[in-house]
Design a protein around this motif. Structure first.
Motif, PDB file in Angstrom:
ATOM      1  N   TRP A  20       0.853  -1.186   0.000  1.00 47.77           N
ATOM      2  CA  TRP A  20       0.000   0.000   0.000  1.00 47.77           C
ATOM      3  C   TRP A  20       0.890   1.238   0.000  1.00 47.77           C
ATOM      4  CZ3 TRP A  20      -2.906   3.942   2.502  1.00 47.77           C
ATOM      5  CH2 TRP A  20      -4.231   4.067   2.031  1.00 47.77           C
ATOM      6  N   PRO A  21       0.453   2.366  -0.592  1.00 43.97           N
ATOM      7  CA  PRO A  21       1.365   3.476  -0.912  1.00 43.97           C
ATOM      8  C   PRO A  21       2.184   4.076   0.219  1.00 43.97           C
ATOM      9  CG  PRO A  21      -0.650   3.719  -2.157  1.00 43.97           C
ATOM     10  CD  PRO A  21      -0.860   2.548  -1.236  1.00 43.97           C
ATOM     11  N   TYR A  22       1.747   3.972   1.492  1.00 42.18           N
ATOM     12  CA  TYR A  22       2.587   4.646   2.504  1.00 42.18           C
ATOM     13  C   TYR A  22       3.442   3.704   3.345  1.00 42.18           C
ATOM     14  CZ  TYR A  22      -1.447   4.196   5.852  1.00 42.18           C
ATOM     15  OH  TYR A  22      -2.495   3.779   6.638  1.00 42.18           O
ATOM     16  N   ASP A 122       2.780  -4.619  -8.058  1.00 43.86           N
ATOM     17  CA  ASP A 122       3.351  -3.310  -7.772  1.00 43.86           C
ATOM     18  C   ASP A 122       2.930  -2.343  -8.878  1.00 43.86           C
ATOM     19  OD1 ASP A 122       4.793  -1.198  -6.820  1.00 43.86           O
ATOM     20  OD2 ASP A 122       6.716  -1.913  -7.595  1.00 43.86           O
ATOM     21  N   ARG A 124      -0.194   0.966  -9.839  1.00 38.68           N
ATOM     22  CA  ARG A 124      -1.234   1.872  -9.347  1.00 38.68           C
ATOM     23  C   ARG A 124      -2.631   1.378  -9.662  1.00 38.68           C
ATOM     24  NH1 ARG A 124       0.442   8.253  -9.612  1.00 38.68           N
ATOM     25  NH2 ARG A 124       2.144   8.098  -8.088  1.00 38.68           N
ATOM     26  N   ALA A 128      -4.726   2.188  -6.548  1.00 42.73           N
ATOM     27  CA  ALA A 128      -5.340   3.507  -6.654  1.00 42.73           C
ATOM     28  C   ALA A 128      -6.662   3.528  -7.397  1.00 42.73           C
ATOM     29  CB  ALA A 128      -4.375   4.477  -7.338  1.00 42.73           C
ATOM     30  N   ILE A 164      -5.148   7.501   0.200  1.00 43.76           N
ATOM     31  CA  ILE A 164      -4.734   7.650  -1.190  1.00 43.76           C
ATOM     32  C   ILE A 164      -5.311   8.947  -1.752  1.00 43.76           C
ATOM     33  CG2 ILE A 164      -5.147   6.705  -3.514  1.00 43.76           C
ATOM     34  CD1 ILE A 164      -4.757   3.913  -2.298  1.00 43.76           C
ATOM     35  N   LEU A 172      -2.052  10.662  -0.690  1.00 44.37           N
ATOM     36  CA  LEU A 172      -0.788   9.986  -0.949  1.00 44.37           C
ATOM     37  C   LEU A 172      -0.440  10.007  -2.432  1.00 44.37           C
ATOM     38  CD1 LEU A 172      -1.189   6.892   1.397  1.00 44.37           C
ATOM     39  CD2 LEU A 172      -0.022   9.041   1.883  1.00 44.37           C
ATOM     40  N   ILE A 173      -1.461  10.085  -3.279  1.00 43.40           N
ATOM     41  CA  ILE A 173      -1.239  10.198  -4.724  1.00 43.40           C
ATOM     42  C   ILE A 173      -1.982  11.460  -5.175  1.00 43.40           C
ATOM     43  CG2 ILE A 173      -1.392   9.028  -6.956  1.00 43.40           C
ATOM     44  CD1 ILE A 173      -1.582   6.376  -5.500  1.00 43.40           C
TER      45      ILE A 173
END
Length: 266
Positions: A20-22, A122, A124, A128, A164, A172-173
């Motif tokens: 996950w992005p963070y 891996d 988006r 996302a 996100i 985050l994006i």
């Protein structure tokens, strides 16, 4: 009655596992190895909210239960794997759940198959742009008194109801803010005003939640099965990586080839 079949509903874990992005990278180091020590021992540094995992209520609501406080029975039982196909940013609604087959019953474990698990990697697209549960869908599951919910996406909530997007420590994006506006003509917060409402509705009402369900889920889509997805016995844990498994009569499994994984790809 045929032979019992165990169907793995888990994505694999390792140092290249999609995150996950963070989150920081998973780290796996060899402490001992065969040429050096005659044994292999490894040190793992990871968050528990990666690959297929269970969230504990304390993860999102201060003062609620940690992993060690949740009865094992909450991670095991009979239920249904319902097929609710969804595309980019689509919502899983209460109506979708009410019309799902097999019929969702009180006390069920509910695994929601949207088809998005096939993008796990891996990228988006998976993290996302996935579909996700709405508050109303979570409230429907709460009112139905289900036991647990698992989703084949990045989170119990729609990605635009998470950090996100412009929630909590997000976005985050950041570029998603303008992308959503250009695509819909609306601001994200107009359509997704709350931060993780599905997490809060489900977990605060004692409904277990599994995220990143996948593996060989197609073998059991549309089936009533027995499910287990146990955590490690982590004192004061906020969640846990699990091995999520469906148990079914071998003769009843859908004829689908097991998935072959390669890290870093969908």
């Amino acid at each position: 009655m045929g032979k019992l079949k165990l169907v793995d509903l888990s994505h694999p874990f390792g140092d290249k596992a999609p995150l996950w992005p963070y989150f920081e990278d998973v780290k796996i180091e060899r402490v001992h190895y065969h040429a050096k020590s005659g044994v292999l021992s490894q040190r793992v540094t990871t968050v528990m909210h990666c690959t297929t995992h269970a969230d504990s209520p304390a993860h999102v609501v201060e003062g609620l239960a940690y992993t060690h406080e949740i009865p094992l029975e909450n991670y095991y039982g009979t239920g249904v794997v319902v097929d609710i196909p969804k595309g980019k940013w689509e919502k899983i609604t209460a109506e979708d759940l009410a019309n799902a087959t097999p019929v969702i019953q009180e006390g069920d474990i509910v695994i929601i198959h949207t088809g998005w698990h096939k993008y796990w990697g891996d990228n988006r697209k998976y993290f996302a742009y996935s579909p996700g549960l709405t508050r109303e869908a979570a409230e429907w599951l709460r009112d139905k008194k289900v036991k647990a919910v698992g989703v084949d996406q990045q989170a119990l909530d729609h990605p635009l109801s998470t950090a996100i997007a412009p929630h909590g420590p997000g976005p985050l994006i950041p570029e998603l803010v303008e992308e959503y506006k250009a695509e819909t003509g609306r601001d994200i917060l107009q359509d997704f005003p709350e931060w993780e409402p599905a997490h809060r509705v489900l977990l605060s009402n004692g409904i277990m939640g599994w995220e990143n369900v996948g593996g060989d889920i197609e073998m059991v889509v549309g089936k009533r099965v027995t499910i287990s997805g146990f955590p490690i016995r982590w004192y004061m844990g906020d969640g846990s990586i699990v091995r999520l498994v469906a148990f079914i009569d071998e003769d009843e499994a859908n004829p689908v080839a097991p998935r072959v994984y390669k890290y870093g790809t969908s």
